[in-house]
Design a protein around this motif. Structure first.
Motif, PDB file in Angstrom:
ATOM      1  N   CYS A 139     -25.642   5.639   6.576  1.00  0.00           N
ATOM      2  CA  CYS A 139     -26.796   4.995   5.923  1.00  0.00           C
ATOM      3  C   CYS A 139     -26.812   5.122   4.398  1.00  0.00           C
ATOM      4  O   CYS A 139     -27.090   4.159   3.696  1.00  0.00           O
ATOM      5  N   ARG A 143     -26.752   1.968   2.108  1.00  0.00           N
ATOM      6  CA  ARG A 143     -27.988   1.483   1.485  1.00  0.00           C
ATOM      7  C   ARG A 143     -28.250   2.050   0.100  1.00  0.00           C
ATOM      8  O   ARG A 143     -28.893   1.400  -0.713  1.00  0.00           O
ATOM      9  N   ASP A 144     -27.770   3.268  -0.178  1.00  0.00           N
ATOM     10  CA  ASP A 144     -27.983   3.814  -1.521  1.00  0.00           C
ATOM     11  C   ASP A 144     -26.831   3.450  -2.455  1.00  0.00           C
ATOM     12  O   ASP A 144     -27.024   3.291  -3.652  1.00  0.00           O
ATOM     13  N   CYS A 172     -28.526   3.357  12.117  1.00  0.00           N
ATOM     14  CA  CYS A 172     -28.446   4.808  11.914  1.00  0.00           C
ATOM     15  C   CYS A 172     -27.909   5.493  13.168  1.00  0.00           C
ATOM     16  O   CYS A 172     -28.188   5.084  14.287  1.00  0.00           O
ATOM     17  N   PHE A 175     -28.647  11.099  12.787  1.00  0.00           N
ATOM     18  CA  PHE A 175     -28.453  12.455  12.254  1.00  0.00           C
ATOM     19  C   PHE A 175     -29.620  12.850  11.337  1.00  0.00           C
ATOM     20  O   PHE A 175     -30.462  13.647  11.715  1.00  0.00           O
ATOM     21  N   GLY A 176     -29.654  12.282  10.136  1.00  0.00           N
ATOM     22  CA  GLY A 176     -30.806  12.505   9.258  1.00  0.00           C
ATOM     23  C   GLY A 176     -31.018  13.939   8.795  1.00  0.00           C
ATOM     24  O   GLY A 176     -32.144  14.345   8.532  1.00  0.00           O
ATOM     25  N   GLN A 216     -22.330  14.262  14.305  1.00  0.00           N
ATOM     26  CA  GLN A 216     -23.361  13.790  15.231  1.00  0.00           C
ATOM     27  C   GLN A 216     -22.726  12.928  16.324  1.00  0.00           C
ATOM     28  O   GLN A 216     -22.890  13.179  17.514  1.00  0.00           O
TER      29      GLN A 216
ATOM     30  N   PRO B 323     -35.199   3.074  13.475  1.00  0.00           N
ATOM     31  CA  PRO B 323     -34.578   3.626  14.679  1.00  0.00           C
ATOM     32  C   PRO B 323     -35.495   4.602  15.424  1.00  0.00           C
ATOM     33  O   PRO B 323     -35.404   4.703  16.647  1.00  0.00           O
ATOM     34  N   SER B 363     -35.211   9.516   9.888  1.00  0.00           N
ATOM     35  CA  SER B 363     -33.874  10.000   9.532  1.00  0.00           C
ATOM     36  C   SER B 363     -33.530   9.601   8.098  1.00  0.00           C
ATOM     37  O   SER B 363     -32.419   9.857   7.644  1.00  0.00           O
ATOM     38  N   LEU B 364     -34.458   8.979   7.403  1.00  0.00           N
ATOM     39  CA  LEU B 364     -34.256   8.510   6.024  1.00  0.00           C
ATOM     40  C   LEU B 364     -33.105   7.511   5.935  1.00  0.00           C
ATOM     41  O   LEU B 364     -32.370   7.493   4.956  1.00  0.00           O
ATOM     42  N   CYS B 365     -32.961   6.672   6.978  1.00  0.00           N
ATOM     43  CA  CYS B 365     -31.821   5.753   6.984  1.00  0.00           C
ATOM     44  C   CYS B 365     -32.015   4.609   6.009  1.00  0.00           C
ATOM     45  O   CYS B 365     -31.046   4.016   5.543  1.00  0.00           O
ATOM     46  N   ARG B 369     -36.696  -0.017   4.134  1.00  0.00           N
ATOM     47  CA  ARG B 369     -36.697  -0.524   2.756  1.00  0.00           C
ATOM     48  C   ARG B 369     -35.970  -1.868   2.682  1.00  0.00           C
ATOM     49  O   ARG B 369     -36.382  -2.772   1.954  1.00  0.00           O
ATOM     50  N   ASP B 370     -34.898  -1.989   3.463  1.00  0.00           N
ATOM     51  CA  ASP B 370     -34.127  -3.239   3.458  1.00  0.00           C
ATOM     52  C   ASP B 370     -34.958  -4.428   3.928  1.00  0.00           C
ATOM     53  O   ASP B 370     -34.771  -5.532   3.444  1.00  0.00           O
ATOM     54  N   TRP B 435     -29.561  21.686  18.432  1.00  0.00           N
ATOM     55  CA  TRP B 435     -28.400  20.825  18.288  1.00  0.00           C
ATOM     56  C   TRP B 435     -27.633  20.727  19.591  1.00  0.00           C
ATOM     57  O   TRP B 435     -27.291  19.653  20.066  1.00  0.00           O
ATOM     58  N   ARG B 439     -25.575  17.781  22.000  1.00  0.00           N
ATOM     59  CA  ARG B 439     -24.336  17.500  21.293  1.00  0.00           C
ATOM     60  C   ARG B 439     -23.470  18.748  21.226  1.00  0.00           C
ATOM     61  O   ARG B 439     -23.987  19.856  21.067  1.00  0.00           O
TER      62      ARG B 439
END
Lengths: 240, 455
Positions: A139, A143-144, A172, A175-176, A216, B323, B363-365, B369-370, B435, B439
């Motif tokens: 991401c 995007r950045d 996405c 993970f984040g 992830q 998401p 997740s701050l993806c 914003r897009d 975690w 995973r």
């Protein structure tokens, strides 16, 4: 061109072959690579969790360290950590001493694929890898840093590799950062959409530009007993 | 039922993930809305320019909000509207309840309005003895189910057709069917009767035009047209951020809003309401009351970073693209406004005490914003709020961990030592189950890159 490698703490501790591959690829395209042994982290975990004071301390150290270097560029095999460095000016928006220093370092810092394509204008690093593979857009790189064509161009020039686009490649992986352990169930639910898409793609490997996403994705693939392997772009580009 | 709290976000989310009906409904709806939005955006070659222009108009209005609100109020009043100013939810509800009581309203028809959800207007009106009927189909469904909306523009997005059929059978006594025409037909017949008998109509507002004093409301079902024109009295409730300077500005917003929300080029109805009827022979309500609601918006306006939150036009695109929202839906947020924009505005509207988890529900993806038609930098706002929350509401363990982390990360010798310590610890202590429940964990390298260099 002289390059100072910011290897990232994650790669340093958990996935050194990404760092080694980055150095070898950079050398192959004619760069002199230095590595400052005093480097640690870019400050992202604190910044993203809301601990600005701690983030500033670590960021200031990063800035000081690389100000001492005479390298032409700072290169990192991570879109996310590079994006964090590009965010430094936000951390020092009200600090007239540190703001210009943060801006100068941010401008000098590049993600690996972006550095190869945009700065060095190298599209083919002479790599070869046999098999079918796909790309996951991490991401922050996407995007950045607006990295979309750069990694794909490099991958398409890997001899023997058959590239297929992933369905929702730009979604996405879940993970984040601390999100992955604060809300692990949501994180894995998001991840499973990505895993389904990867399995549907019928590839041997999924490639990405960030060790965090790959941990992830790889962690779930391995838990599922999948045959698909995860690979960092640097590792692919260093494969011959 | 189902009125969840933001304080239990983590638990709410886990329950949502276990609900297979919900996840099926969400997957269908968010991907359909998302795809249609993407196609609609791609079909306009100047999409990016429109977004920039829309944001510039919002910024212009917000930078001089007092003046534009005054201009709007003056022009609306000149055409017979009555303007009310409410500092908070309680004040707004008091104004509206008083008006309803004065007009001896027994049945009130309402069109969909997130602002009235925000102030919990229905609860206040019902406490005052009035019967409130939601007339948007989705809102009507969730009113029957006694649930809050789970999406800004599609309030019943979390429900499957089968669930709605069961609800209608139980609540409206209709014969069991999952035929959509029959279901909507029943709702329509029931609601028509309410429109005919209602004493009062309450609506929201999409845009308030300063230049003309006009309120603009967009919709697809026609229920807003009826709500705002059939009853003798119409009350419109709007956040103060809804004002835009000029009539011509609508061109941009009416292109962006429907495309971003549902992927439509235009909504089926656009209602432009300028004051009350001017002649006895005109149709429409005799009274128009417009309630201007602050409720925390001035606070958002005051800070240069949070101000952009007020540019939101409530299209819901960020929810469909998120998401996290795609997996858990709207109820889990436990807030009136869900999804990314909800996680940003809720703590600002009602404070961080009970909402401190919301800005972390991301997740701050950056997908939000897009797609945002007014280019709100939602990740930046989430980070801004996290910086307010962490030092005050972060657990003692977390605060200490980040203090130690900063010590280690600013001292290379300590960093190298802890890297060795980490390898040892990994062998003897179970690594975070958070975690490893889902995973596998990559083991720490036996030699760090620092130790491999130089090579």
């Amino acid at each position: 061109m002289k390059v100072s490698l910011f290897v990232t703490c994650l790669v340093d501790q958990l996935w050194t072959s990404i760092g080694v591959s980055s150095v070898e690829v950079l050398r192959r395209v004619g760069c002199e690579v230095e590595f400052d042994q005093r480097q640690t982290c870019c400050a992202q975990p604190a910044f993203n969790t809301g601990y600005r004071k701690e983030a500033r301390e670590v960021a200031q150290r990063f800035i000081k360290l690389y100000e001492e270097s005479d390298a032409d560029a700072i290169v990192s095999p991570s879109g996310s950590c590079t994006a964090m460095v590009r965010h430094y000016p936000e951390l020092f928006a009200d600090d007239p001493e540190w703001l210009p220093r943060a801006e100068a370092i941010a401008a000098k810092t590049h993600e690996l694929s972006s550095f190869l394509i945009r700065v060095l204008k190298v599209e083919d690093v002479g790599a070869s890898w046999t098999g079918k593979l796909t790309w996951h857009d991490a991401c922050h790189g996407l995007r950045d840093l607006n990295l979309k064509h750069e990694p794909r161009t490099l991958i398409r020039n890997v001899r023997g590799a058959e590239f297929v686009e992933l369905e929702h490649a730009d979604a996405c992986c879940g993970f984040g950062g601390t999100f992955s352990v604060k809300y692990p169930e949501i994180s894995v639910a998001i991840l499973d959409q990505k895993i389904d898409a990867i399995e549907r793609a019928g590839v041997q490997a999924v490639v990405s530009g960030d060790a965090s996403c790959l941990m992830q994705i790889g962690g779930r693939l391995s838990r599922n007993g999948s045959k698909v392997r995860v690979m960092h772009l640097a590792e692919l580009l260093n494969h011959r | 039922m189902n009125h969840l709290s933001s304080e239990t976000f983590g638990e709410n989310a886990k329950a949502a993930l276990a609900d297979t009906h919900l996840r099926g409904a969400l997957k269908n709806a968010t991907s359909l809305f998302g795809e249609r939005r993407n196609e609609a955006a791609a079909s306009l070659p100047n999409w990016e320019a429109l977004r920039t222009q829309a944001r510039a108009i919002k910024d212009e209005a917000l930078s001089d909000l007092d003046r534009y609100l005054e201009e709007f109020a003056r022009n609306a009043e000149n055409r017979g509207a009555k303007i009310h100013r409410a500092l908070d939810a309680a004040a707004a509800n008091a104004i509206i309840c008083k008006l309803a009581t004065e007009h001896r309203a027994r049945i009130i028809v309402k069109s969909k309005s997130m602002t009235t959800e925000e102030i919990h207007l229905n609860t206040a009106l019902e406490a005052a003895g009035m019967q409130v009927v939601e007339t948007d189909l989705g809102e009507y469904i969730i009113q029957l189910a006694d649930e809050p909306p789970s999406h800004i523009i599609a309030p019943a997005i979390h429900k499957t057709r089968g669930q709605i059929a069961e609800l209608f059978t139980a609540e409206l006594g209709m014969a069991p069917t999952d035929d959509i025409m029959q279901l909507t037909g029943t709702a329509r017949t029931t609601l028509r009767d309410r429109f005919a008998t209602a004493d009062l109509g309450i609506s929201g507002v999409n845009f308030a035009i300063a230049e003309t004093g006009t309120i603009v409301i967009v919709e697809n079902e026609g229920n807003i047209r009826l709500t705002t024109s059939l009853p003798r009295v119409h009350i419109a409730v709007m956040g103060i951020e809804k004002v835009i300077p000029r009539f011509a500005d609508l061109d941009v917003f009416l292109k962006l809003l429907p495309r971003s929300g549902t992927g439509q080029r235009l909504t089926t109805y656009q209602s432009f309401i300028t004051g009350t009827k001017q002649r006895a022979t005109d149709e429409g309500p005799e009274e128009l009351h417009i309630v201007l609601l602050d409720n925390g918006r001035s606070r958002m306006l005051a800070h240069p970073i949070t101000r952009q939150s007020l540019a939101c036009i409530r299209c819901g695109a960020c929810l469909n693209a998120c998401p996290v929202y795609q997996q858990i839906g709207g109820h889990a947020y436990g807030s009136v406004y869900p999804g990314p924009i909800g996680a940003v505005i809720t703590p600002q509207l009602i404070g961080i005490e009970k909402t401190s988890q919301l800005p972390y529900a991301s997740s701050l993806c950056g997908a939000c914003r897009d797609v945002c038609p007014v280019k709100i930098d939602i990740p930046q706002l989430l980070l801004h709020l996290r910086a307010e929350i962490a030092p005050r509401k972060g657990s003692a363990a977390e605060r200490l961990a980040f203090k130690l982390w900063a010590k280690v990360m600013t001292r290379p010798a300590l960093y190298k030592m802890s890297s060795v310590a980490g390898r040892v610890m990994q062998r003897f202590f179970p690594i975070s189950r958070a975690w490893t429940n889902g995973r596998d964990l990559r083991p720490i390298e036996s030699k760090s890159f620092h130790e491999l260099w130089p090579f």
